[in-house]
Design an enzyme around this catalytic site. Structure first.
Site, PDB file in Angstrom:
ATOM      1  N   GLY A   1       0.817  -1.210   0.000  1.00 31.46           N
ATOM      2  CA  GLY A   1       0.000   0.000   0.000  1.00 31.46           C
ATOM      3  C   GLY A   1       0.850   1.258   0.000  1.00 31.46           C
ATOM      4  O   GLY A   1       0.673   2.143  -0.829  1.00 31.46           O
TER       5      GLY A   1
ATOM      6  N   MET B   1       4.689   3.154   2.116  1.00 28.47           N
ATOM      7  CA  MET B   1       5.873   2.918   2.939  1.00 28.47           C
ATOM      8  C   MET B   1       6.276   4.182   3.676  1.00 28.47           C
ATOM      9  O   MET B   1       6.364   5.252   3.091  1.00 28.47           O
ATOM     10  CB  MET B   1       7.007   2.415   2.033  1.00 28.47           C
ATOM     11  CG  MET B   1       8.294   2.153   2.761  1.00 28.47           C
ATOM     12  SD  MET B   1       8.088   0.814   3.986  1.00 28.47           S
ATOM     13  CE  MET B   1       9.273   1.338   5.207  1.00 28.47           C
ATOM     14  N   GLU B   2       6.576   3.995   4.963  1.00 28.64           N
ATOM     15  CA  GLU B   2       6.766   5.119   5.882  1.00 28.64           C
ATOM     16  C   GLU B   2       8.187   5.659   5.948  1.00 28.64           C
ATOM     17  O   GLU B   2       8.591   6.186   6.992  1.00 28.64           O
ATOM     18  CB  GLU B   2       6.334   4.671   7.283  1.00 28.64           C
ATOM     19  CG  GLU B   2       7.273   3.636   7.961  1.00 28.64           C
ATOM     20  CD  GLU B   2       6.847   2.180   7.799  1.00 28.64           C
ATOM     21  OE1 GLU B   2       6.134   1.877   6.820  1.00 28.64           O
ATOM     22  OE2 GLU B   2       7.247   1.341   8.640  1.00 28.64           O
TER      23      GLU B   2
ATOM     24  N   GLU C   1       0.773   5.799   7.475  1.00 29.67           N
ATOM     25  CA  GLU C   1       2.198   6.061   7.219  1.00 29.67           C
ATOM     26  C   GLU C   1       2.684   7.253   8.036  1.00 29.67           C
ATOM     27  O   GLU C   1       3.801   7.246   8.550  1.00 29.67           O
ATOM     28  CB  GLU C   1       2.448   6.297   5.723  1.00 29.67           C
ATOM     29  CG  GLU C   1       1.948   5.190   4.793  1.00 29.67           C
ATOM     30  CD  GLU C   1       2.345   3.788   5.212  1.00 29.67           C
ATOM     31  OE1 GLU C   1       3.417   3.609   5.814  1.00 29.67           O
ATOM     32  OE2 GLU C   1       1.550   2.860   4.937  1.00 29.67           O
TER      33      GLU C   1
ATOM     34  N   GLU D   1       3.552  -2.363  13.406  1.00 28.81           N
ATOM     35  CA  GLU D   1       2.399  -2.472  12.507  1.00 28.81           C
ATOM     36  C   GLU D   1       1.069  -2.607  13.255  1.00 28.81           C
ATOM     37  O   GLU D   1       0.096  -1.950  12.909  1.00 28.81           O
ATOM     38  CB  GLU D   1       2.589  -3.613  11.512  1.00 28.81           C
ATOM     39  CG  GLU D   1       3.750  -3.392  10.531  1.00 28.81           C
ATOM     40  CD  GLU D   1       3.663  -2.090   9.747  1.00 28.81           C
ATOM     41  OE1 GLU D   1       2.587  -1.455   9.730  1.00 28.81           O
ATOM     42  OE2 GLU D   1       4.684  -1.688   9.146  1.00 28.81           O
TER      43      GLU D   1
HETATM   44  N1  PHE Z   1       5.593  -0.765   6.335  1.00 33.37           N
HETATM   45  C1  PHE Z   1       4.566  -0.571   5.343  1.00 33.37           C
HETATM   46  C2  PHE Z   1       3.330  -0.176   6.100  1.00 33.37           C
HETATM   47  O1  PHE Z   1       2.652  -0.921   6.684  1.00 33.37           O
HETATM   48  C3  PHE Z   1       4.241  -1.751   4.525  1.00 33.37           C
HETATM   49  C4  PHE Z   1       5.307  -2.227   3.621  1.00 33.37           C
HETATM   50  C5  PHE Z   1       6.054  -3.330   3.947  1.00 33.37           C
HETATM   51  C6  PHE Z   1       5.535  -1.587   2.443  1.00 33.37           C
HETATM   52  C7  PHE Z   1       7.038  -3.800   3.112  1.00 33.37           C
HETATM   53  C8  PHE Z   1       6.508  -2.059   1.585  1.00 33.37           C
HETATM   54  C9  PHE Z   1       7.251  -3.172   1.930  1.00 33.37           C
HETATM   55  O2  PHE Z   1       2.993   0.895   6.250  1.00 33.37           O
HETATM   56 ZN    ZN Z   2       2.555   0.015   8.573  1.00 33.25          ZN
END
Ligand code: PHE
Ligand code: ZN
Length: 920
Positions: free
Chosen positions: A273, A275-276, A310, A332
């Protein structure tokens, strides 16, 4: 130059118990990129020192798909080894810091896995979580190594006018000199230490919407949303969501934005979706771009959640990160909880909050409960994994969020804070006081919440509560009630159990917060009085269950009540209670708790479905739903006080997946046929009411994606689908009416006239899923209208691949869609729109007696695995629950999985999924 292999032999199991601190710390990193799609050069200058707490050992840096050119230690050539993909350096200085300089190249254009540095629409993007940074340079690619980053990007000025990385822009300008004509550079410095998985760069032709804001503390910040030049008219909602997120986190948790500049960049090629990355979030376009012409209400609300999610990671994930990837839910689960609360707090009223809660629980029960009962079941904090990418699961995210939610519930210290909100916020404050800037564990988090609320049930029960982190599987709660009319007491017996999951045979009892009410015949909550004399003023009582078996007795209960158990879905468990139909009808009509009111309707429908599925009755013309249910649905639909959004949820039958989960042996075709019969019955029995609902909720004013008007659109959309279904079936004289035949024409008109994507798409959906002839011209027109809108085309593909099967026509149509000029397997959104919509979201079409659906699945898994293992592994999970299938599905599903597992060249990602699926 040395060409290294991408894969390093059979994959090892990583165990949480084997965690050890890194042998070296990396204090600072200076990266210089010469960006070129075919071959990008990366110079990585690091300052390192030994970790004094760890015995002296070589430095082993992770690397993947890199070409290594040079290694210097303190400016001098150094000897090194390459060992299974790792760069190993021995004889490094024992004391103090030293400089390590590594020069590598990589090939972004060939990177179809979308992990590391890649090209999308002629721009560069990176994705480093979980282990993508090692595809950019050699590094200690683990989240507990936090460093300061300075990044210089160099690239052709015309092709890549925008150069972005984390932090603040320090310098930029033209590059001079031979070989650098037409090139420019930008240098970014991130003021915060971070793990490498939060590194990001972006370079390309992008435009941005900007917004300056001032925080409560008076600090100025610049917010930016970067998109491709044609997409500026779709950025307003994302920006508003970002501003709302900043305000909310400060108001609810006292967490302010810690950056001068916060950027969001959209790309159409993205595995997940969003990425933070610190200060530079990279998003799938699906979760950024929206306007009323191209995005549905669901898209608008998803954008709000994901932008929030995010942004909230900036504290929960980035300021405090995970010690190791087994702790993934630390960031998460907590951040999903935060984004859920954010969306709820933006709701106008309690009813809209309840709708959001029901939607979240529906996701949990249709996706996470099956995961928890299948071969990939794992605890919220896994003990081991092979491929970490396979553990970005609904268990880590959604069940993890439920665990955090229970901690909030249990953090209450009494009447002054009944919801636990204040106590939980105190816990968050303590968590940051203790751990800001560090990489920590789920234990550290839970301890902080408990310690901040020493008199709470959470503090008292913490060790037992943490079984939610260590034990997989969904607990089952069996409740029995008995009313003693003479003594005027009502006793509820509760018994909990949890089925075995892979590697966990026996389970210990969980701490289960059970929110309870007793509904009287008038429909109101009865006052609750416990044997010990304590009362509960809220109509609900929180029972904190800790034993396998428990009971609770209420006194002075004047009449036999209907128990309303697990209000608000207070714990992620399966609840069995032997309700009579009459009791469920009472709850459906009156329960003051909207969650359980909705749930009562679902239970009634489920009951009818299961009865008919289990019988050997013929299904043609079947009427599975009894009159009482139909009348109850009519009352809800016509109810003057209920919101449209809530009505839509009540009038929507449990999904085929959810029905399947309730059964020991699953015949997907029979489930599909029974559910279709129920839909048809609701359509014809309530035809006049659907018509009323459609007309009474007609568009009233300019489009706005708020909860009230989107609720109206959701209900009219369902009504239209039902009316088109009834029209199809009105050949039957018993239900036929002269009016019914007009509805497909009206739907087509709505499709053409709608001023927003929600109404337009709902109308198209009504035509397609009723199998009406007008679906064909409507689909063609839809394609013509939106042929330049990738996200809308995804909807067009998904609608067809997910459409209702009538005699097996969907699979050939799906195979045709793969040949469509707009289909592109390399683009994850497009691959998902066709392949996942068919294999994962259309059980009635996918599970074919001739096994052709499974053959299609195995072909696509193998084909995708060569392009993008992460996406392939997700698709591989579509057959997770094969063991529950009835014959002939079961055997042919197993054969399909074996066909995949037999291939020697599988990625670790797919290998892990299919091996687990086939395990004993
Ligand atoms: N860390 C991201 C999220 O949950 C998800 C994600 C994981 C995106 C791995 C890309 C790769 O917000
Ligand atoms: Zn996340």
């Amino acid at each position: 130059m040395l060409q290294l292999r991408d894969s390093n032999g059979p994959a090892a199991v990583i165990r949480r118990a084997d965690y050890s601190a890194p042998a070296f710390w990396i204090d600072s990193v200076h990266l210089t990129f010469d960006l070129d799609p075919a071959k990008t050069r990366v110079l990585n200058k690091m300052t390192l020192r030994r970790n004094p707490d760890v015995s002296v050992q070589p430095l082993r840096l992770d690397g993947e798909a890199l070409n290594l050119a040079r290694v210097l230690v303190n400016g001098q050539g150094a000897s090194f080894k390459l060992d299974g993909g790792k760069l190993v350096l021995e004889n490094l200085p024992l004391e103090g810091t030293f400089e390590l300089e590594i020069f590598t190249t990589c090939e972004p254009l060939k990177n179809t896995s979308l992990s590391g540095l890649y090209v999308s629409n002629d721009s560069f993007f990176t994705q480093c979580e979980a282990e993508g940074f090692r595809r950019i340079t050699y590094f200690l690619d683990r989240p507990d190594v936090m460093a300061n980053y300075t990044v210089t990007l160099r690239a052709d000025q015309q092709k890549y006018p925008v150069l972005l990385s984390n932090g603040n822009l320090m310098d930029s300008g033209a590059l001079g000199g031979v070989g650098n004509e037409g090139r420019h550079f930008a240098t970014w410095v991130d003021p915060h230490k971070k793990p490498c998985y939060l590194f990001a760069l972006v370079a390309g032709q992008l435009v941005c919407r900007e917004q300056r804001i001032t925080s409560r503390a008076g600090k100025e910040h610049l917010l930016q949303v970067y998109v491709r030049p044609g997409d500026m008219d779709k950025t307003e909602h994302a920006m508003h969501s970002l501003m709302a997120s900043v305000v909310w986190d400060e108001a609810r948790f006292g967490l302010a934005l810690d950056l001068e500049r916060f950027m969001i960049v959209a790309t159409s090629d993205f595995n997940m979706g969003a990425m933070e990355n610190k200060g530079l979030n990279i998003f799938n376009t699906k979760y950024v771009l929206a306007n009323q012409a191209t995005a549905t209400d669901a898209d608008f609300s998803n954008i709000e959640s994901v932008v929030g999610h995010e942004y909230f990671h900036n504290w929960t994930g980035n300021r405090i990160t995970c010690r190791d990837w087994c702790q993934l839910s630390l960031k998460e689960g907590l951040t999903v909880f935060r984004d859920q609360e954010f969306s709820m707090d933006l709701c106008a009223d309690a009813s809209a909050r309840a709708v959001k809660r029901i939607e979240d629980v529906r996701v949990l029960r249709t996706a996470q409960f099956p995961e928890d009962a299948g071969p990939m079941a794992h605890p919220v904090r896994p003990d081991s994994y092979i491929e970490i990418n396979n553990f970005y699961t609904v268990t880590i995210y959604e069940k993890g969020a439920e665990v955090v939610r229970m901690m909030q519930t249990l953090a209450t210290e009494g009447a002054s804070d009944p919801s636990g909100r204040a106590g939980f916020a105190k816990g968050i404050t303590l968590y940051f006081a203790r751990h800001d800037g560090h990489a920590v564990t789920c234990d550290d988090f839970a301890q902080s919440i408990a310690d901040a609320n020493p008199d709470s049930a959470l503090a008292r029960l913490l060790p037992q509560f943490k079984r939610w982190y260590s034990q997989a599987g969904t607990p089952r709660l069996r409740a029995r009630g008995s009313y003693d009319a003479a003594a005027q007491t009502y006793t509820l017996n509760l018994r909990q159990s949890c089925a075995a999951t892979p590697g966990q045979e026996a389970k210990e009892p969980f701490v289960i917060p059970v929110s309870l009410g007793l509904v009287g015949s008038s429909g109101a909550d009865l006052p609750l009085q416990l044997q010990d004399g304590s009362t509960s003023s809220h109509g609900s009582h929180l029972l904190v269950m800790t034993q396998a078996d428990e009971s609770i007795t209420f006194v002075n209960v004047a009449e036999e009540p209907v128990p309303s158990i697990l209000r608000g879905f207070s714990a992620p468990v399966l609840l069995d209670f032997d309700y009579s139909d009459a009791q469920l009808l009472t709850l459906l009509a009156f329960d003051p708790d909207p969650f359980n009111r909705w749930e009562a309707g679902q239970r009634l429908a489920l009951r009818s479905a299961i009865q008919l599925i289990a019988s050997d009755a013929l299904l043609t013309g079947a009427t599975p739903l009894n009159d009482a249910y139909i009348e109850a649905m009519r009352s809800v639909l016509r109810h003057p006080a209920l919101d449209a959004a809530f009505k839509e949820l009540v009038l929507t039958l449990p999904s085929e997946t959810y029905i399947a989960e309730q059964l020991e042996v699953v015949d997907p075709q029979r489930i599909h046929a029974v559910r279709e019969a129920m839909r048809a019955q609701l359509a014809s029995a309530l035809a006049a009411d659907w018509q009323w609902a459609f007309e009474a909720h007609a568009p009233n004013g300019a489009y706005r994606p708020d909860t009230v008007s989107s609720g109206r659109r959701a209900l009219t959309g369902l009504a239209l689908t039902q009316l088109c279904l009834a029209a199809r079936d009105s050949g039957d004289p018993s239900t036929g009416s002269g009016q019914a035949g007009l509805w497909p024409g009206k739907a087509y008109q709505r499709f053409k006239d709608a001023d927003n994507m929600t109404d337009r798409f709902n109308a198209l959906n009504a035509l397609v899923n009723s199998g009406h002839a007008l679906a064909t011209p409507a689909l063609a027109q839809f394609h013509t209208l939106f042929k330049n809108e990738e996200l809308v085309l995804d909807k067009w593909f998904a609608l067809q691949a997910g459409s209702c099967d009538r005699g097996g026509q969907v699979l050939p149509a799906v195979r045709q869609l793969l040949k469509h000029p707009d289909f592109n397997l390399r683009n994850p959104n497009r691959a998902r729109s066709v392949i996942f919509s068919y294999c994962s979201a259309n059980p009635g079409a996918f599970h074919r007696a001739d096994a052709a659906g499974y053959v299609f699945w195995s072909e696509r898994v193998l084909e995708l695995d060569r392009i993008n293992p992460q996406v392939a592994a997700r698709l591989a999970r579509a057959l997770d629950r094969w063991k529950k299938l009835a014959e002939p599905y079961r055997s042919s599903a197993r054969q399909a999985i074996e066909r995949v597992a037999d291939k020697p060249e599988l990625s670790n990602d797919v290998r892990e999924v299919v091996s687990r699926a086939l395990a004993d």
